[in-house]
Design a protein around this motif. Structure first.
Motif, PDB file in Angstrom:
ATOM      1  N   MET A   1       7.747   5.068  -3.471  1.00 56.87           N
ATOM      2  CA  MET A   1       6.424   4.478  -3.459  1.00 56.87           C
ATOM      3  C   MET A   1       5.827   4.661  -2.066  1.00 56.87           C
ATOM      4  O   MET A   1       6.469   4.417  -1.056  1.00 56.87           O
ATOM      5  CB  MET A   1       6.514   2.993  -3.823  1.00 56.87           C
ATOM      6  CG  MET A   1       5.172   2.321  -3.854  1.00 56.87           C
ATOM      7  SD  MET A   1       5.272   0.623  -4.445  1.00 56.87           S
ATOM      8  CE  MET A   1       4.784   0.903  -6.115  1.00 56.87           C
ATOM      9  N   LYS A   2       4.604   5.088  -2.026  1.00 58.30           N
ATOM     10  CA  LYS A   2       3.906   5.341  -0.772  1.00 58.30           C
ATOM     11  C   LYS A   2       3.404   4.036  -0.164  1.00 58.30           C
ATOM     12  O   LYS A   2       2.812   3.202  -0.859  1.00 58.30           O
ATOM     13  CB  LYS A   2       2.727   6.280  -1.031  1.00 58.30           C
ATOM     14  CG  LYS A   2       2.023   6.703   0.219  1.00 58.30           C
ATOM     15  CD  LYS A   2       0.899   7.678  -0.104  1.00 58.30           C
ATOM     16  CE  LYS A   2       0.174   8.069   1.160  1.00 58.30           C
ATOM     17  NZ  LYS A   2      -0.931   8.991   0.877  1.00 58.30           N
ATOM     18  N   LYS A   3       3.668   3.856   1.113  1.00 61.54           N
ATOM     19  CA  LYS A   3       3.222   2.653   1.823  1.00 61.54           C
ATOM     20  C   LYS A   3       1.780   2.843   2.274  1.00 61.54           C
ATOM     21  O   LYS A   3       1.436   3.872   2.855  1.00 61.54           O
ATOM     22  CB  LYS A   3       4.116   2.395   3.027  1.00 61.54           C
ATOM     23  CG  LYS A   3       3.779   1.135   3.754  1.00 61.54           C
ATOM     24  CD  LYS A   3       4.715   0.902   4.918  1.00 61.54           C
ATOM     25  CE  LYS A   3       4.330  -0.373   5.640  1.00 61.54           C
ATOM     26  NZ  LYS A   3       5.209  -0.626   6.787  1.00 61.54           N
ATOM     27  N   VAL A   4       0.929   1.856   1.986  1.00 58.23           N
ATOM     28  CA  VAL A   4      -0.476   1.914   2.352  1.00 58.23           C
ATOM     29  C   VAL A   4      -0.764   0.812   3.372  1.00 58.23           C
ATOM     30  O   VAL A   4      -0.368  -0.335   3.174  1.00 58.23           O
ATOM     31  CB  VAL A   4      -1.388   1.722   1.114  1.00 58.23           C
ATOM     32  CG1 VAL A   4      -2.847   1.749   1.507  1.00 58.23           C
ATOM     33  CG2 VAL A   4      -1.094   2.775   0.074  1.00 58.23           C
ATOM     34  N   GLU A   5      -1.411   1.181   4.442  1.00 63.37           N
ATOM     35  CA  GLU A   5      -1.784   0.201   5.467  1.00 63.37           C
ATOM     36  C   GLU A   5      -3.295   0.108   5.546  1.00 63.37           C
ATOM     37  O   GLU A   5      -4.001   1.105   5.427  1.00 63.37           O
ATOM     38  CB  GLU A   5      -1.224   0.609   6.828  1.00 63.37           C
ATOM     39  CG  GLU A   5       0.278   0.494   6.906  1.00 63.37           C
ATOM     40  CD  GLU A   5       0.797   0.733   8.308  1.00 63.37           C
ATOM     41  OE1 GLU A   5       0.061   0.476   9.271  1.00 63.37           O
ATOM     42  OE2 GLU A   5       1.946   1.177   8.426  1.00 63.37           O
ATOM     43  N   PHE A   6      -3.768  -1.111   5.737  1.00 65.51           N
ATOM     44  CA  PHE A   6      -5.195  -1.350   5.879  1.00 65.51           C
ATOM     45  C   PHE A   6      -5.470  -1.889   7.270  1.00 65.51           C
ATOM     46  O   PHE A   6      -4.656  -2.604   7.834  1.00 65.51           O
ATOM     47  CB  PHE A   6      -5.683  -2.384   4.851  1.00 65.51           C
ATOM     48  CG  PHE A   6      -5.582  -1.893   3.440  1.00 65.51           C
ATOM     49  CD1 PHE A   6      -6.585  -1.110   2.898  1.00 65.51           C
ATOM     50  CD2 PHE A   6      -4.488  -2.214   2.652  1.00 65.51           C
ATOM     51  CE1 PHE A   6      -6.489  -0.662   1.596  1.00 65.51           C
ATOM     52  CE2 PHE A   6      -4.383  -1.768   1.359  1.00 65.51           C
ATOM     53  CZ  PHE A   6      -5.390  -0.992   0.825  1.00 65.51           C
TER      54      PHE A   6
END
Length: 91
Positions: free
Chosen positions: A1-6
């Motif tokens: 699963m790809k980690k997404v940062e905001f």
């Protein structure tokens, strides 16, 4: 699963609707959870008050103050225009 940062940054505004007393605030983030307009973002630092992200969007409803377990930790400051009082004219 790809980690997404905001990333987010505080929007500057002349209004300061919510003022935290950092000596009283315990950083529980209950105020951020009940905010009706989601202007509060929990602080990444444990024990620090939430960040007021969009101060101009505040409804001044007071739910953050009412939910706070520590009296005096949050002060709701209405704009000067809303603080005006009408005094009857004496004749």
């Amino acid at each position: 699963m790809k980690k997404v940062e905001f990333q987010a940054s505080v929007v500057t505004c002349s209004a300061r609707p919510i003022i935290y007393n950092e000596e009283i605030c315990i950083g529980c983030n209950r105020c951020a959870q009940v905010c009706q307009v989601d202007i509060l973002v929990p602080s990444m630092k444990k024990g620090k008050p939430p960040i007021v992200m969009y101060p101009g969007e505040c409804y001044y409803c007071g739910s953050c103050v009412m939910e706070c377990p520590r009296e005096g930790a949050i002060t709701l400051q209405h704009p000067v225009m809303n603080q005006a009082k009408f005094i009857p004219v004496k004749k």
